[in-house]
Design an enzyme around this catalytic site. Structure first.
Site, PDB file in Angstrom:
ATOM      1  N   CYS A   1      22.297  18.607  62.849  1.00  9.05           N
ATOM      2  CA  CYS A   1      22.975  19.785  63.383  1.00  9.05           C
ATOM      3  C   CYS A   1      24.239  20.095  62.562  1.00  9.05           C
ATOM      4  O   CYS A   1      24.120  20.505  61.418  1.00  9.05           O
ATOM      5  CB  CYS A   1      23.231  19.609  64.870  1.00  9.05           C
ATOM      6  SG  CYS A   1      23.409  21.177  65.723  1.00  9.05           S
TER       7      CYS A   1
ATOM      8  N   HIS B   1      19.023  17.328  67.622  1.00  4.03           N
ATOM      9  CA  HIS B   1      19.790  16.099  67.898  1.00  4.03           C
ATOM     10  C   HIS B   1      18.837  14.950  68.218  1.00  4.03           C
ATOM     11  O   HIS B   1      18.594  14.670  69.399  1.00  4.03           O
ATOM     12  CB  HIS B   1      20.715  16.321  69.097  1.00  4.03           C
ATOM     13  CG  HIS B   1      21.935  17.119  68.810  1.00  4.03           C
ATOM     14  ND1 HIS B   1      23.182  16.567  68.660  1.00  4.03           N
ATOM     15  CD2 HIS B   1      22.100  18.449  68.625  1.00  4.03           C
ATOM     16  CE1 HIS B   1      24.065  17.514  68.408  1.00  4.03           C
ATOM     17  NE2 HIS B   1      23.433  18.669  68.384  1.00  4.03           N
TER      18      HIS B   1
ATOM     19  N   GLU C   1      19.346  11.919  68.276  1.00  8.05           N
ATOM     20  CA  GLU C   1      20.033  10.827  68.998  1.00  8.05           C
ATOM     21  C   GLU C   1      20.036  11.076  70.509  1.00  8.05           C
ATOM     22  O   GLU C   1      20.385  10.188  71.278  1.00  8.05           O
ATOM     23  CB  GLU C   1      21.461  10.657  68.451  1.00  8.05           C
ATOM     24  CG  GLU C   1      22.512  11.634  68.959  1.00  8.05           C
ATOM     25  CD  GLU C   1      22.441  13.025  68.330  1.00  8.05           C
ATOM     26  OE1 GLU C   1      21.472  13.317  67.597  1.00  8.05           O
ATOM     27  OE2 GLU C   1      23.350  13.831  68.596  1.00  8.05           O
TER      28      GLU C   1
END
Ligand code: GLN
Length: 193
Positions: A81, A175, A177
């Site tokens: 991002c 994202h 994560e």
């Protein structure tokens, strides 16, 4: 890979979850805030957050030049991002004083998914990833508008590339994560690093 020391740029943004994920996968993780931290790592994750703020903090922390030098030497990097914006060659709709490393030959436009789609999720088919689609979490994501000749697209959403790689540099518009799924990080650590 297990012996590799992975740095997570920890100036701003969503770096903790990246650090937790890399540690879960067996990497030795260092949060990078200074040039001395950077010198300890073999690879660097640049997280999501706010690229304009991160760009400013790269300058004030003294990390700008050392990170650029390590990238030029071929250090593996994964930008997600805002991190993708920081690694891209061309950035549209950036702030005038924001600078990127130009480590991957891409043109990206900040916040280009529009107001309605500010944040959204999408199931992504990722080339080479076993186990079904990957849950892509997009938060004010940059849109890839140009892909250079040496860049491989590994996943797309609505015909726009969202996961790409060129040599030792990987970028995601989403994202990984936040997906509760470690497969994209595992791919970075095993295949890209
Ligand atoms: N829109 C942010 C930027 O321009 C990126 C958003 C994110 O990293 N989730 O930096």
């Amino acid at each position: 890979m297990a012996a590799r020391r992975v740095g997570v740029l920890a100036l701003q943004g969503s770096y903790r979850r990246h650090a937790e994920t890399c540690a879960r996968l067996g990497a030795s993780v260092i949060e990078v805030r200074t040039p001395a931290d950077l010198a300890e790592v073999d690879a660097l994750v640049l997280p999501g957050g706010e690229s304009t703020t991160m760009s400013r903090l790269l300058d004030t922390s003294g990390l700008r030049e050392p990170v650029a030098a390590r990238l030029a030497e071929g250090m593996a990097a994964f930008g997600t991002c805002a991190g993708m914006i920081l690694l891209a060659e061309d950035v549209a709709d950036g702030r005038a004083d924001q600078r990127s490393f130009g480590a991957i030959d891409l043109g990206v436009r900040r916040n280009a998914y529009g107001r309605q789609l500010d944040s959204f999720v999408a199931e992504l088919d990722v080339t080479g990833l076993d186990g079904g689609p990957f849950h892509g979490v997009f938060i004010r994501a940059p849109m890839v508008e140009r892909v250079g000749p040496g860049v491989t697209v590994l996943a797309s959403h609505d015909d726009r590339p969202v996961l790409l790689r060129s040599g030792t540099v990987a970028v995601a518009a989403f994202h990984p994560e936040l997906a509760h799924d470690d497969r994209v990080h595992d791919w970075f650590l095993q295949e890209v690093c």
